[in-house]
Enzyme design. Structure first.
Site, short mmCIF file in Angstrom:
data_model
loop_
_atom_site.label_atom_id
_atom_site.label_comp_id
_atom_site.label_asym_id
_atom_site.label_seq_id
_atom_site.Cartn_x
_atom_site.Cartn_y
_atom_site.Cartn_z
N GLU A 126 44.29 38.20 34.86
CA GLU A 126 43.69 37.48 36.00
C GLU A 126 42.75 38.64 36.62
O GLU A 126 43.29 39.69 36.95
CB GLU A 126 44.80 37.34 36.98
CG GLU A 126 45.81 36.14 36.65
CD GLU A 126 46.70 35.58 37.81
OE1 GLU A 126 47.08 34.47 37.86
OE2 GLU A 126 47.25 36.50 38.52
N CYS A 127 41.57 38.06 36.98
CA CYS A 127 40.65 38.87 37.61
C CYS A 127 40.27 40.23 36.98
O CYS A 127 39.71 40.35 35.92
CB CYS A 127 40.91 39.01 39.20
SG CYS A 127 39.64 39.25 40.13
N GLY A 128 40.81 41.42 37.64
CA GLY A 128 40.90 42.56 37.22
C GLY A 128 41.28 42.48 35.69
O GLY A 128 40.70 43.21 34.56
N TYR B 91 41.43 40.19 33.57
CA TYR B 91 40.39 39.20 32.57
C TYR B 91 39.27 40.34 32.25
O TYR B 91 38.62 40.45 31.45
CB TYR B 91 39.70 38.17 33.71
CG TYR B 91 38.55 37.45 33.19
CD1 TYR B 91 38.70 36.84 31.74
CD2 TYR B 91 37.68 37.02 33.73
CE1 TYR B 91 37.95 36.23 31.45
CE2 TYR B 91 36.71 36.20 33.41
CZ TYR B 91 36.56 35.89 32.23
OH TYR B 91 35.68 34.98 31.65
N SER C 197 40.66 34.36 33.37
CA SER C 197 39.78 34.00 34.20
C SER C 197 39.81 34.93 35.60
O SER C 197 40.65 35.72 35.72
CB SER C 197 40.07 32.48 34.69
OG SER C 197 41.17 32.52 35.70
#
Length: 436
Positions: free
Chosen positions: A327-329, A331, A430
């Site tokens: 997730e985010c970082g 990703y 993502s």
């Protein structure tokens, strides 16, 4: 047992909600009151400070992103073993999206749902009696909620306080305390908000100082007496389901943004969370059956992560056999490369065909309603999920084709945003953080 609550909110951001919340939590905890924290809306950083102030996890409550059974289940977690729940709002008291009643994501939805009175924090710098007009507007705007009283923040002098209190007396709103203007009360910040609790030097001393100011400047007895409403009983079944039964979770200064309600839901369904530290060059344990790389600040540690050979090799080996999600970082680290703020490009795990940059900064902010395009660790194809994005990093590579995308997404009001994230083999990721 019914647990009463309070919502600390304000007319706008940067009014001092976090300062007042932490001061109140720490002061009440020092008095032996079992106070538990909650945060309205999507936020990782404030709940970690709540946990430091109280000694217990703080849970996010989101009237838009969480289905109502999940929202009540998370509120039940917040009230576990508590004498009092103190929830902190985000942005302004009524700020949210355009949606059905009670589903806007605004702080006021939470206060109304659980009957928690609002402790309204007013930043009175640059105003005197006029501050009362703002407070009166907040008290009248939404008939579902009740303002229990006002805390004045950034008071310049005793005379300034008398003028503000005169205006509030005129509209019948009690003042339950005041904090003087003091730059020393400000917690350190970085690009996503406050510096993380685990990185804040002498945090306990800072919290104790806030508690001392609360004892001196807030009417703590009156604030506790004003709490009311209810907190639902715990119900584990409505919480998020785990991506596996033994989950390797990256956990260190680069990967720390895992919502407490996610971890609680996974554990309630029998899953075991096994932490490992990429910054310490640790690989996900091979005896786990799924790996999860939360968000955080990998852009601040990109060089160390690129040199963490054991971590990267172990992650690649793990992904050949078992699901991995970022997730985010997380990703960003699963991608091919990460460009830091200085323009240096660092090789990452290479498990997803995406290159990201923190040098090319653009704010991405808002809820994301995602429909999964294929089966994976987040659920089956067609599953609807709600998450949130808040990051400045950008993708340097083209948007994925549908065959390689994680999900099709819209914003909170249904505006199509196209395809988001990537999936390749057993690996998915993502920029949005899953909430409900």
């Amino acid at each position: 047992m019914t647990v009463p609550g309070l919502l600390v909110a304000a007319p706008r951001s940067s009014s001092g909600k976090t300062t007042v919340t932490l001061a109140l939590m720490r002061a009440l905890s020092r008095r032996g009151i079992a106070v538990r924290g909650a945060k309205c809306g999507p936020d990782y950083i404030d709940p970690a400070f709540h946990a430091a102030a109280t000694g217990y996890p703080s849970f996010n409550l989101d009237s838009f992103a969480m289905p109502e059974p999940m929202l009540d289940a998370v509120a039940g977690l917040a009230g576990t073993d508590a004498d009092l729940v103190v929830a902190e709002g985000s942005m302004g008291l009524f700020d949210g999206i355009v949606a059905g009643a009670g589903r806007t994501g605004a702080n006021a939805d939470i206060a109304a749902r659980y009957g928690w009175p609002v402790l309204l924090v007013l930043d009175v710098s640059g105003a005197a009696q006029s501050a009362a007009a703002v407070a009166l507007g907040c008290s009248l705007y939404d008939p579902r909620i009740r303002i229990a009283g006002v805390v004045l923040n950034k008071v310049a002098s005793p005379r300034h306080r008398r003028l503000v209190e005169a205006g509030l007396a005129k509209v019948g709103l009690p003042v339950l305390g005041a904090l003087m203007r003091d730059a020393g009360l400000t917690l350190p910040e970085r690009h996503l908000g406050l510096v993380q609790a685990r990185e804040t030097s002498d945090l306990d001393a800072r919290l104790d100082r806030l508690a001392d100011l609360a004892e001196a400047g807030l009417d703590l007895d009156a604030i506790v007496a004003a709490a009311s409403g209810t907190t639902p009983p715990r119900r584990a079944g409505a919480l998020p389901h785990p991506p596996g039964q033994r989950i390797a979770v990256a956990s260190d200064a680069a990967f720390s943004f895992l919502y407490p309600h996610m971890a609680a839901g996974w554990r309630a369904l029998g899953a075991e969370l096994v932490p490992f530290s990429p910054l310490a060059d640790e690989a996900p344990p091979a005896d786990c059956d799924a790996a999860w790389l939360p968000g955080g600040y990998p852009e601040l540690h990109a060089g160390r992560l690129a040199e963490a050979a054991t971590f990267l090799a172990g992650l690649r080996a793990f992904a050949r056999e078992k699901p991995v999600h970022g997730e985010c970082g997380g990703y960003m680290v699963l991608g091919e490369s990460l460009e830091d703020a200085e323009g240096i490009t660092h090789a990452m795990a290479g498990l997803l065909p995406v290159a990201t940059s923190y040098r090319t900064r653009k704010l991405h902010l808002g809820y994301r309603v995602a429909t999964l395009l294929a089966d994976g660790p987040l659920g089956g194809a067609g599953t609807r999920l709600v998450g949130h994005e808040f990051h400045y990093a950008s993708e340097r590579t083209p948007a994925p084709e549908e065959a390689a995308a994680l999900a099709r997404v819209t914003d909170a009001e249904g505006v199509a945003l196209g395809l988001a994230g990537h999936r390749l083999g057993r690996v998915t990721g993502s920029f949005f953080h899953l909430i409900g």
